[in-house]
Write a protein that holds these residues in place. Structure first.
Motif, mmCIF file in Angstrom:
data_model
loop_
_atom_site.group_PDB
_atom_site.id
_atom_site.type_symbol
_atom_site.label_atom_id
_atom_site.label_comp_id
_atom_site.label_asym_id
_atom_site.label_seq_id
_atom_site.Cartn_x
_atom_site.Cartn_y
_atom_site.Cartn_z
ATOM 1 N N LEU A 84 144.362 -32.733 15.745
ATOM 2 C CA LEU A 84 143.578 -31.557 16.112
ATOM 3 C C LEU A 84 143.443 -30.613 14.925
ATOM 4 O O LEU A 84 142.335 -30.196 14.563
ATOM 5 N N MET A 85 144.564 -30.289 14.291
ATOM 6 C CA MET A 85 144.528 -29.309 13.207
ATOM 7 C C MET A 85 143.804 -29.867 11.993
ATOM 8 O O MET A 85 142.937 -29.199 11.419
ATOM 9 N N THR A 88 139.917 -30.535 12.433
ATOM 10 C CA THR A 88 139.199 -29.263 12.523
ATOM 11 C C THR A 88 139.086 -28.625 11.149
ATOM 12 O O THR A 88 138.016 -28.152 10.755
ATOM 13 N N LEU A 89 140.211 -28.626 10.412
ATOM 14 C CA LEU A 89 140.206 -27.961 9.111
ATOM 15 C C LEU A 89 139.360 -28.710 8.085
ATOM 16 O O LEU A 89 138.725 -28.083 7.239
ATOM 17 N N TYR A 92 135.904 -27.241 8.492
ATOM 18 C CA TYR A 92 135.653 -25.881 8.042
ATOM 19 C C TYR A 92 135.987 -25.663 6.578
ATOM 20 O O TYR A 92 135.367 -24.838 5.917
ATOM 21 N N LEU A 93 136.977 -26.385 6.064
ATOM 22 C CA LEU A 93 137.325 -26.200 4.653
ATOM 23 C C LEU A 93 136.263 -26.780 3.737
ATOM 24 O O LEU A 93 136.141 -26.386 2.585
ATOM 25 N N ALA B 54 144.420 -23.602 16.190
ATOM 26 C CA ALA B 54 143.330 -24.170 15.396
ATOM 27 C C ALA B 54 142.161 -23.184 15.352
ATOM 28 O O ALA B 54 141.568 -22.958 14.292
ATOM 29 N N ALA B 57 143.012 -20.493 13.005
ATOM 30 C CA ALA B 57 142.903 -20.932 11.611
ATOM 31 C C ALA B 57 141.456 -20.867 11.143
ATOM 32 O O ALA B 57 141.162 -20.407 10.033
ATOM 33 N N VAL B 58 140.538 -21.304 11.997
ATOM 34 C CA VAL B 58 139.125 -21.297 11.622
ATOM 35 C C VAL B 58 138.644 -19.870 11.382
ATOM 36 O O VAL B 58 138.018 -19.564 10.366
ATOM 37 N N LEU B 61 139.999 -18.399 8.216
ATOM 38 C CA LEU B 61 139.302 -18.888 7.029
ATOM 39 C C LEU B 61 138.006 -18.115 6.797
ATOM 40 O O LEU B 61 137.624 -17.838 5.665
#
Lengths: 102, 258
Positions: A84-85, A88-89, A92-93, B54, B57-58, B61
């Motif tokens: 999940l983490m 998702t990242l 977006y990253l 999560a 976190a988004v 960012l």
């Protein structure tokens, strides 16, 4: 009583040692928070938290001395959370890496 | 939890006093099934909090400045104290399980009471923090007010004001930052996440206290069946999990302030 219990005096000592380690990690957390570590700030704080969590899960929750099935269930929870983490990242990253909109 | 025997389905009472209840071959298997059930539940709980984290976190960012400002409004020392309180409660819980395994009922009761007291202490410290946040205006919804901005002067009843998003007026400590478009809204977003995460966690703590209290009472009146330590072990897993969640909430909400 279940037959595979370790000697009980040893268990108290182990718990006390782990608790001492957790308190030391709390002290490290407080010390690290006093400095502006820039980009390292988040990894250090979360890294210390991960070590604390690992100690609680492995020792206090007895995963370290549990059967493989229990390991599997605990690891599965962690694995799906990691998916999940991380996925998702990665989305977006990586926004804005390709300016032509790919 | 150790299931109670149902007279209609249990086998004829065996000579051995410690027999499993239900479809299990022996007590070890029954205990293992109980543990796996709790671990499966804890995995779902990890994903519950994980989903919120999560999302946090988004948004962090995307709006680092406002979220860093939000973290700075949290009381570092109260958060650190709360973390230490929960870590200690995990320690007393582990000792309680050991007391249960050794058959030391009085020690078990005392350690469960210690865990309950520490858990209640956590909630008490949290309430102090919440009261401070409410006083400062760091709440989700229409009552939100950026604490660094001076309060607007009301000249008369203005019904619409409650529904209009408040933009921070000039004059705060870092003026350029406060005037950045959307900063107040993004700070409010941090506040929403803070209350959702800590509120959900506090709810889990309250439920955990109820669970531990029930187990303490049942253990005292010897109603936990032939293996009372199994019940304590399973409840302990839940309590340690609540501690692990807070171990991660503390740095995420309080420490990412640079």
């Amino acid at each position: 009583m279940t037959p595979h219990n370790s000697p009980h005096a040893d268990a108290t000592r182990t718990y006390a040692l782990v608790f001492a380690a957790l308190l030391a990690l709390m002290a490290a957390t407080v010390a690290a928070a006093a400095f502006d570590l820039g980009a390292l700030g988040a990894p250090v704080a979360l890294g210390i938290a991960a070590v604390k969590a690992a100690l609680v899960v492995l020792v206090f929750m007895h995963v370290r001395e549990s059967s493989r099935v229990v390991w599997l269930f605990a690891a599965a929870g962690l694995a799906w959370l990691a998916i999940l983490m991380s996925l998702t990242l990665t989305d977006y990253l990586s926004r804005g890496w390709f300016p032509d909109g790919r | 939890m150790t299931p109670h025997a149902s007279p209609a389905t249990s086998a004829p009472a065996p000579a051995h006093p410690a027999a499993p209840h239900g479809p299990f071959d022996d007590l070890d298997q029954q205990r293992e099934a109980g543990l796996l059930g709790m671990w499966a539940f804890l995995a779902t709980e990890a994903l519950l909090f994980g989903g919120l984290l999560a999302a946090f976190a988004v948004y962090r960012l995307h709006h680092p400045d406002a979220f860093i400002e939000g973290s700075r409004h949290m009381s570092f020392w109260l958060g650190a104290l709360n973390t230490t309180v929960l870590l200690t409660s995990s320690f007393t819980m582990a000792l309680a399980l050991q007391a249960a395994r050794n058959g030391r009922r009085r020690r078990l009761a005392l350690l469960l009471l210690a865990t309950l007291t520490l858990g209640a202490g956590f909630l008490g410290i949290k309430s102090i923090e919440y009261a401070h946040h409410i006083h400062e205006g760091l709440v989700p919804g229409a009552a939100f007010h950026d604490p660094d901005a001076p309060r607007p002067i009301h000249v008369g009843p203005d019904i619409d004001a409650a529904f209009r998003p408040r933009l921070a007026p000039a004059g705060g400590p870092d003026e350029s930052l406060l005037l950045a478009p959307g900063f107040a809204q993004h700070l409010q977003l941090f506040v929403v996440f803070y209350w959702a995460l800590t509120g959900l966690h506090a709810l889990h703590v309250i439920l955990g206290l109820g669970l531990l209290g029930a187990i303490a009472l049942l253990a005292h009146f010897r109603r936990l069946g032939p293996t009372p330590h199994t019940c304590v072990e399973i409840a302990g897993l839940y309590w340690h999990f609540v501690d692990v969640v807070w171990i991660f909430l503390f740095p995420v909400l309080y420490l990412l302030r640079h």
